[in-house]
Motif scaffolding. Structure first.
Motif, short mmCIF file in Angstrom:
data_model
loop_
_atom_site.label_atom_id
_atom_site.label_comp_id
_atom_site.label_asym_id
_atom_site.label_seq_id
_atom_site.Cartn_x
_atom_site.Cartn_y
_atom_site.Cartn_z
N THR A 1 0.83 -1.20 0.00
CA THR A 1 0.00 0.00 0.00
C THR A 1 0.87 1.25 0.00
OG1 THR A 1 -0.10 -0.36 2.36
CG2 THR A 1 -2.07 -0.89 1.11
N GLY A 2 2.17 1.05 0.05
CA GLY A 2 3.12 2.17 -0.02
C GLY A 2 4.42 1.54 -0.45
N GLN A 3 5.51 2.26 -0.27
CA GLN A 3 6.82 1.68 -0.58
C GLN A 3 7.17 0.64 0.49
OE1 GLN A 3 9.28 2.21 -2.97
NE2 GLN A 3 7.64 3.12 -4.17
N LEU A 4 7.81 -0.45 0.08
CA LEU A 4 8.20 -1.46 1.06
C LEU A 4 9.26 -0.91 2.02
CD1 LEU A 4 8.34 -4.85 -0.87
CD2 LEU A 4 6.42 -3.69 0.17
N THR A 5 9.20 -1.40 3.25
CA THR A 5 10.07 -0.88 4.31
C THR A 5 11.13 -1.91 4.73
OG1 THR A 5 8.80 -1.81 6.12
CG2 THR A 5 8.02 0.29 5.24
N LEU A 6 12.05 -1.42 5.53
CA LEU A 6 13.06 -2.32 6.09
C LEU A 6 12.38 -3.37 6.99
CD1 LEU A 6 16.18 -2.63 6.13
CD2 LEU A 6 16.20 -1.28 8.23
N SER B 1 11.47 6.34 15.53
CA SER B 1 11.15 7.53 16.33
C SER B 1 10.28 7.20 17.54
CB SER B 1 10.46 8.59 15.46
OG SER B 1 9.38 8.01 14.79
N ASP B 2 9.61 6.04 17.50
CA ASP B 2 8.79 5.63 18.64
C ASP B 2 8.85 4.11 18.74
OD1 ASP B 2 6.95 4.94 20.48
OD2 ASP B 2 5.27 6.00 19.58
N SER C 1 2.74 3.14 6.87
CA SER C 1 1.72 4.17 7.08
C SER C 1 2.21 5.24 8.06
CB SER C 1 0.41 3.54 7.55
OG SER C 1 0.53 2.17 7.81
N ASP C 2 3.51 5.19 8.43
CA ASP C 2 4.10 6.19 9.32
C ASP C 2 4.13 7.55 8.61
OD1 ASP C 2 5.75 7.82 10.81
OD2 ASP C 2 7.47 6.46 10.81
N LEU C 3 3.43 8.50 9.18
CA LEU C 3 3.33 9.78 8.47
C LEU C 3 4.50 10.72 8.75
CD1 LEU C 3 -0.52 10.36 8.89
CD2 LEU C 3 0.70 9.49 6.89
N THR C 4 5.23 10.47 9.85
CA THR C 4 6.32 11.39 10.20
C THR C 4 7.52 11.19 9.27
OG1 THR C 4 7.53 9.93 11.68
CG2 THR C 4 5.69 11.16 12.64
N ASN C 5 7.64 9.97 8.71
CA ASN C 5 8.73 9.65 7.79
C ASN C 5 10.10 9.53 8.47
OD1 ASN C 5 9.57 8.97 5.23
ND2 ASN C 5 10.20 11.07 4.73
N LYS C 6 10.13 9.72 9.80
CA LYS C 6 11.42 9.65 10.50
C LYS C 6 11.63 8.27 11.10
CE LYS C 6 11.93 14.40 12.04
NZ LYS C 6 11.34 15.26 13.07
N GLY C 7 10.50 7.59 11.39
CA GLY C 7 10.61 6.33 12.09
C GLY C 7 10.77 5.14 11.17
N CYS C 8 10.60 5.38 9.88
CA CYS C 8 10.53 4.26 8.94
C CYS C 8 11.60 4.39 7.86
CB CYS C 8 9.14 4.28 8.31
SG CYS C 8 8.91 3.00 7.10
N ILE C 9 12.31 3.30 7.60
CA ILE C 9 13.26 3.28 6.48
C ILE C 9 12.61 2.53 5.33
CG2 ILE C 9 15.47 2.30 5.70
CD1 ILE C 9 16.62 3.07 8.37
N TYR C 10 12.55 3.20 4.19
CA TYR C 10 11.99 2.56 2.99
C TYR C 10 13.13 1.92 2.21
CZ TYR C 10 7.92 5.22 4.32
OH TYR C 10 6.87 5.71 5.04
N LEU C 11 12.82 0.83 1.53
CA LEU C 11 13.88 0.12 0.80
C LEU C 11 14.42 0.96 -0.35
CD1 LEU C 11 12.48 -3.53 0.82
CD2 LEU C 11 14.24 -2.53 2.29
N LEU C 12 13.63 1.96 -0.79
CA LEU C 12 14.13 2.82 -1.86
C LEU C 12 14.55 4.20 -1.34
CD1 LEU C 12 11.68 1.79 -4.75
CD2 LEU C 12 14.05 1.05 -4.37
N ASP C 13 14.71 4.33 -0.02
CA ASP C 13 15.28 5.57 0.55
C ASP C 13 16.71 5.75 0.04
OD1 ASP C 13 13.30 6.62 2.12
OD2 ASP C 13 14.07 5.82 4.03
N GLU C 14 17.11 7.00 -0.16
CA GLU C 14 18.54 7.28 -0.41
C GLU C 14 19.33 6.68 0.75
OE1 GLU C 14 20.81 9.12 -2.12
OE2 GLU C 14 19.36 9.14 -3.77
N PRO C 15 20.37 5.88 0.49
CA PRO C 15 21.10 5.29 1.61
C PRO C 15 21.56 6.33 2.65
CG PRO C 15 21.77 4.26 -0.43
CD PRO C 15 20.82 5.36 -0.81
#
Ligand code: ATP
Ligand code: LTN
Length: 329
Positions: free
Chosen positions: A11-16, A188-189, A197-211
């Motif tokens: 439902t979004g980008q896959l996460t770590l 972050s928590d 679905s983390d809206l702050t974007n700080k607590g979640c690492i996405y697999l396509l995040d810039e390393p």
């Protein structure tokens, strides 16, 4: 060979968290089991998705499956909606499930508790479709993160009840969860699951995040003020989470990792975890870039559909015969 099946709902980008709790295990299991892995696109739309975003997320998810090491020669990789028998079986199972059971599902209750309005009927019967995904293939094992275990337990209840009512039909599946990494927490928590679905974007690492951006998130992860390196999920959940992330990615035993950092500052530990995450993402994304625009995606899904469909069709007909809805087939 025992059969194993699982799905991911992009439902979004896959996460770590998805990688450590699910994908990584699918890859490890594919040599020892007959592996079926699908993209649960029908489950995605139980909550509204922007169509263009959904399409991109589905495509990325298949590419990330392959980049993470799932081998289409060993595993059957397919799109849920390509095997229509699954949804059809989902309906028949919904007619053999009770509202009382569905009311107890925590995933549904979480949506209600958040005060969301206009929840769809699809979200409510979601576990019946998930049961159909699993039972259509007579899977022996279902590797999932802790949050999905309850749905697999419900699948077992539905299968046992159906078998008792109509005679032996379904294999009763078992959920498989890992000791380490079954629930990666938010950076972050650490009392919450790392979630797309983390809206702050700080607590979640996405697999396509810039390393580099991902490494920054690790460096600013919430820990504690005890100034003592130990693996203690209850009293030091933030630190335990970082240790689990590193050990899941490198394979180092938790105890060894913790001993290496005894007496060190949290900053040193974070630097190493950040480097592990950075290296992992760099390698993964390099493979993803090569795959995402190739024909491999289309070919993989088409081959997967061709292998999956006859199995699900056979189960569906068997169920229809048992229930009595078939006349001539
Ligand atoms: P959301 O992040 O929106 O809560 P989700 O990630 O749980 O959704 P899926 O993408 O379908 O939904 O999850 C795929 C698999 O990844 C499931 O087996 C799930 O248990 C596992 N998983 C998801 N998040 C984590 C996590 N933080 N830690 C470990 N496993 C996870
Ligand atoms: N509900 C799961 C995704 C999913 C699944 C399945 C997992 C759909 N069907 C069958 C295992 C087996 C989720 O949200 N993670």
């Amino acid at each position: 060979m025992k059969r194993m099946l699982s799905g991911i709902k992009p439902t979004g980008q896959l996460t770590l968290g998805n990688y450590i709790g699910a994908l990584r295990n699918f890859v490890n299991y594919q040599d020892d089991y007959e592996m079926y892995v699908f993209i649960a696109n029908l489950h995605c739309v139980t909550v509204y998705q922007e169509p263009a975003d959904l399409k991109k997320n589905l495509r990325d998810a298949v590419a990330l499956y392959l980049a993470a090491g799932l081998d289409p020669e060993k595993s059957t990789i397919f799109l849920q909606s390509d095997v229509m028998e699954q949804a059809q079986l989902g309906w028949l199972l919904a007619c053999n499930s009770y509202m009382g059971e569905l009311n107890r599902m925590t995933q549904f209750k979480d949506h209600v508790a958040k005060g969301e309005t206009n929840l769809t009927a699809g979200l409510y019967v979601y576990p019946c479709l998930m049961a159909a995904d699993i039972l259509a293939y007579n899977a022996d094992y279902v590797p999932v993160g802790v949050d999905q275990k309850q749905h697999v337990e419900l699948t077992r209840d539905i299968a046992i009840r159906f078998n008792n009512k109509y005679g032996d039909t379904f294999t009763v599946p078992e959920p498989l969860t890992q000791k380490v990494g079954a629930k990666i927490m938010s950076l972050s928590d650490p009392s919450k699951k790392m979630s797309k679905s983390d809206l702050t974007n700080k607590g979640c690492i996405y697999l396509l995040d810039e390393p580099k951006a991902a490494m920054k998130k690790i460096m600013s992860a919430k820990t504690d003020s005890l100034a003592n390196v130990a693996y203690d999920k209850e009293n030091q959940p933030g630190l335990a989470n970082l240790i689990e992330i590193a050990c899941a990615l490198t394979g180092e035993p938790i105890e060894e990792f913790t001993n290496r950092f005894k007496g060190c500052g949290y900053g040193d530990l974070k630097k190493e975890v950040a480097a592990d995450v950075g290296n992992f993402l760099t390698d993964l994304q390099e493979r993803y870039d090569g795959i995402v625009r190739s024909d491999l995606l289309r070919d993989t899904l088409e081959n997967g559909r061709q292998k999956a469909e006859p199995i699900a069709r056979k189960t569906l007909h068997k169920v229809q015969r048992k229930i009595g809805v078939e006349i001539f087939r």
